[in-house]
Design a protein around this motif. Sequence first.
Motif, PDB file in Angstrom:
ATOM      1  N   SER A  34       0.851  -1.192   0.000  1.00 49.08           N
ATOM      2  CA  SER A  34       0.000   0.000   0.000  1.00 49.08           C
ATOM      3  C   SER A  34       0.883   1.237   0.000  1.00 49.08           C
ATOM      4  N   SER A  35       0.272   2.406  -0.175  1.00 49.15           N
ATOM      5  CA  SER A  35       1.032   3.657  -0.195  1.00 49.15           C
ATOM      6  C   SER A  35       1.581   3.971   1.192  1.00 49.15           C
ATOM      7  N   LEU A  36       2.594   4.819   1.209  1.00 47.92           N
ATOM      8  CA  LEU A  36       3.182   5.187   2.493  1.00 47.92           C
ATOM      9  C   LEU A  36       2.156   5.866   3.390  1.00 47.92           C
ATOM     10  N   ARG A  37       1.309   6.723   2.820  1.00 48.57           N
ATOM     11  CA  ARG A  37       0.300   7.385   3.649  1.00 48.57           C
ATOM     12  C   ARG A  37      -0.652   6.371   4.279  1.00 48.57           C
ATOM     13  N   ASP A  38      -0.983   5.309   3.543  1.00 46.31           N
ATOM     14  CA  ASP A  38      -1.825   4.264   4.130  1.00 46.31           C
ATOM     15  C   ASP A  38      -1.095   3.546   5.253  1.00 46.31           C
ATOM     16  N   ARG A  39       0.180   3.299   5.061  1.00 45.78           N
ATOM     17  CA  ARG A  39       0.961   2.614   6.103  1.00 45.78           C
ATOM     18  C   ARG A  39       1.160   3.522   7.313  1.00 45.78           C
ATOM     19  N   MET A  40       1.358   4.812   7.068  1.00 45.03           N
ATOM     20  CA  MET A  40       1.487   5.765   8.179  1.00 45.03           C
ATOM     21  C   MET A  40       0.236   5.789   9.047  1.00 45.03           C
ATOM     22  N   CYS A  66       3.072  17.702  13.150  1.00 45.49           N
ATOM     23  CA  CYS A  66       3.074  17.893  11.701  1.00 45.49           C
ATOM     24  C   CYS A  66       2.613  16.625  10.986  1.00 45.49           C
ATOM     25  N   LEU A  67       3.125  15.487  11.420  1.00 50.18           N
ATOM     26  CA  LEU A  67       2.808  14.241  10.734  1.00 50.18           C
ATOM     27  C   LEU A  67       1.367  13.813  10.969  1.00 50.18           C
ATOM     28  N   THR A  68       0.801  14.185  12.103  1.00 51.62           N
ATOM     29  CA  THR A  68      -0.615  13.868  12.298  1.00 51.62           C
ATOM     30  C   THR A  68      -1.513  14.830  11.522  1.00 51.62           C
ATOM     31  N   GLU A  69      -0.966  15.960  11.078  1.00 51.37           N
ATOM     32  CA  GLU A  69      -1.692  16.803  10.125  1.00 51.37           C
ATOM     33  C   GLU A  69      -1.740  16.109   8.758  1.00 51.37           C
ATOM     34  N   ILE A  70      -0.635  15.438   8.411  1.00 49.65           N
ATOM     35  CA  ILE A  70      -0.563  14.738   7.134  1.00 49.65           C
ATOM     36  C   ILE A  70      -1.365  13.438   7.189  1.00 49.65           C
ATOM     37  N   SER A  71      -1.316  12.766   8.338  1.00 46.36           N
ATOM     38  CA  SER A  71      -2.020  11.492   8.513  1.00 46.36           C
ATOM     39  C   SER A  71      -2.884  11.581   9.768  1.00 46.36           C
ATOM     40  N   PRO A  72      -4.047  12.236   9.678  1.00 44.57           N
ATOM     41  CA  PRO A  72      -4.891  12.448  10.865  1.00 44.57           C
ATOM     42  C   PRO A  72      -5.269  11.121  11.529  1.00 44.57           C
ATOM     43  N   GLY A  73      -5.155  11.106  12.839  1.00 46.16           N
ATOM     44  CA  GLY A  73      -5.545   9.928  13.598  1.00 46.16           C
ATOM     45  C   GLY A  73      -4.490   8.847  13.690  1.00 46.16           C
ATOM     46  N   ALA A  74      -3.344   9.032  13.034  1.00 41.60           N
ATOM     47  CA  ALA A  74      -2.299   8.005  13.085  1.00 41.60           C
ATOM     48  C   ALA A  74      -1.766   7.866  14.507  1.00 41.60           C
ATOM     49  N   ALA A 543       6.908  35.159  10.195  1.00 38.93           N
ATOM     50  CA  ALA A 543       7.037  35.014   8.747  1.00 38.93           C
ATOM     51  C   ALA A 543       7.830  33.776   8.353  1.00 38.93           C
ATOM     52  N   ARG A 544       8.660  33.246   9.264  1.00 31.43           N
ATOM     53  CA  ARG A 544       9.599  32.195   8.862  1.00 31.43           C
ATOM     54  C   ARG A 544       9.445  30.877   9.600  1.00 31.43           C
ATOM     55  N   TYR A 545       8.809  30.876  10.748  1.00 31.69           N
ATOM     56  CA  TYR A 545       8.827  29.677  11.593  1.00 31.69           C
ATOM     57  C   TYR A 545       7.416  29.205  11.955  1.00 31.69           C
ATOM     58  N   SER A 546       6.562  29.047  10.966  1.00 32.51           N
ATOM     59  CA  SER A 546       5.200  28.601  11.245  1.00 32.51           C
ATOM     60  C   SER A 546       5.121  27.077  11.203  1.00 32.51           C
ATOM     61  N   LEU A 547       4.144  26.526  11.913  1.00 34.55           N
ATOM     62  CA  LEU A 547       3.913  25.079  11.895  1.00 34.55           C
ATOM     63  C   LEU A 547       3.475  24.629  10.502  1.00 34.55           C
ATOM     64  N   ASP A 548       2.756  25.474   9.781  1.00 34.48           N
ATOM     65  CA  ASP A 548       2.335  25.128   8.424  1.00 34.48           C
ATOM     66  C   ASP A 548       3.537  24.912   7.517  1.00 34.48           C
ATOM     67  N   SER A 549       4.549  25.771   7.655  1.00 35.40           N
ATOM     68  CA  SER A 549       5.741  25.647   6.822  1.00 35.40           C
ATOM     69  C   SER A 549       6.477  24.344   7.120  1.00 35.40           C
ATOM     70  N   LEU A 550       6.604  24.006   8.412  1.00 38.39           N
ATOM     71  CA  LEU A 550       7.270  22.757   8.787  1.00 38.39           C
ATOM     72  C   LEU A 550       6.478  21.548   8.276  1.00 38.39           C
ATOM     73  N   PHE A 554       7.558  18.295   5.708  1.00 36.37           N
ATOM     74  CA  PHE A 554       7.323  16.875   5.932  1.00 36.37           C
ATOM     75  C   PHE A 554       6.502  16.262   4.798  1.00 36.37           C
ATOM     76  N   ARG A 555       5.576  17.008   4.240  1.00 38.06           N
ATOM     77  CA  ARG A 555       4.811  16.489   3.095  1.00 38.06           C
ATOM     78  C   ARG A 555       5.748  16.167   1.922  1.00 38.06           C
ATOM     79  N   GLN A 556       6.693  17.049   1.662  1.00 40.21           N
ATOM     80  CA  GLN A 556       7.660  16.806   0.592  1.00 40.21           C
ATOM     81  C   GLN A 556       8.474  15.544   0.868  1.00 40.21           C
TER      82      GLN A 556
END
Length: 568
Positions: A34-40, A66-74, A543-550, A554-556
């Motif tokens: 399965s995809s990495l996001r599914d495994r995460m 950050c990673l739970t933003e990418i994979s909610p509930g993981a 301007a430089r250190y937001s959680l969204d930017s971090l 991680f998405r990349q």
Amino acid sequence: MRIEDLKQRHVDTGDGISEVLDELARHTLDPPSSSLRDRMAQGIGFVTFAFDIDGVSMEIAKYARCLTEISPGAPIHCIAGNFGEKADAILDPEWQRCRLEGADGWDKWDDGKWFARLFFEDLPPGSQQSSELSAEMWQQALVLAERLVNYIEDNHLGLLIIVNTNSNPGNVAYALAIVLATEVTGCAVINNNHDFYWEGGKAGCKRNPGEEPGPRDHFFRNHDNEEFFSFLQRIFPWNGRNWVQANINPVQSRRLIDRFHFHPDSVFTIGTAIDASFFDEPTPARKVENRRQMAHVLGGTPVIEPASVGRFQQTLGTWMADQAPLVCAAHRDLQLDITADGALYLLQPTRIVPRKRIWRDWELIAALLQYEPFRFVFDQRPEMTLTLHVSGPVPIEHRDAMDRLLDAYRSTLNSVPLDVGRRLFQAFSVGCQTHPSLTTKLDIVDIYHLADLVVFPSMQEGRGLPIPEAAAAGIPLVCSEYEPRAVFEEVVGMGRPSEQVILYEEFPDGAFPEDLLASLTSALLDPESQSERKAHNRKAVLARYSLDSLTDTFRQIVDRLDRASESQ
């Protein structure tokens, strides 16, 4: 290859370990189902030496969010050799914990026995000592690897974030075990490197004439033992097909690519995030309440009765074994009320390790007390006190840094009249934000908001997080322009538009110039003079250190790992 296959191998030399690593680098991984996001979504694991109230653990907590933003509930799993008493202040209660016996680092790795033998004793090439240690590292690694494999498989972990274990050799067996376990399971890995063994270290034969020894030279003690050092280089860090490197500064990334020949697509530079709560302006009442809470932590109700620094230094060994909050004073029978008007508060928000040069804080304070405009006010206001608060613990192996700090404090006391010295205090909270007497939890933001000035005279940093944290909290900052200089310049924003540059006072290497003392006098005695700088710094950090930017970074990285697994 299975863990059972590795257990059947007879390995008793460094060359034998290298042969296994060669096989692992060549073996074919089964394609993921399965995809990495599914495994995460099944589970994400964070692997490090120990979790406690320290900068690395705080960064891990940000990465997890950050990673739970990418994979909610993981589900989040924290895997380490030790969980300190204060880890609860950092880790969310729903995050699962796995303690791996034998996986802590440095002096806590079997009481430092193996660390000393690897890096402070000679291992002649081809010697019996070298073979015995290689065999020992292999056996320890097999035990840890089997436990890791079982945990990964039992909890269906799809992604591991490895933090510092494979960049700084605090436990060589653990680093090797992580390589073995991740290659056996095929688990995707983000290898997050905060500092490398070669930063501030090199072999004596590579040192230029007159060049001073570095703080990490011990890692090169047995550089001439090629079979030992070659496998060490292989796993710090491991260049695995399912691994990407996430370094905290661009200097590290460039070196992995240019010198160690990592593929650029597998090397990332990862920033940090400053929590939104840092930007909240505390009311005067809230600041007093934070100080009252800290007074409880430091042993007051809220008036603190400090210990004599002389007596404390005599019994330092006992305190080091079970570090607890404490305030030192010139002598017994003094009192400190950090909530009172005129209580000046300087914060050093770090652990006590040599490269932080915390003893320089007292040299700065001594210079301030000799600076006439500051000293005049201090003399005219007998209720005024000055406290230097160090928030982090002292690693057992760095007691010398604590001794030097206390010596500098006593030297400052001896340089001023008794009636001045009795108003100078040294506080250690060792990260105790969850003290039983607290009615509310003090977090790191509250610690910053105690302060009138943040001091940070560090010599070397992988990033230098106190700089953007102090700027976001609106606290005046005096910091050294540490090495690597390129890292410092990136943190403060040199070369960026002026509105993104953090403003600071420079902590010099030598004497303290009068213009610095004048600026700090203004910051401490006339806080309103800092309002414009405070507003500027908060905007620069925002301007430089937001959680969204971090999270975007991680998405990349996740996308890169996903593409790599699909191509196998």
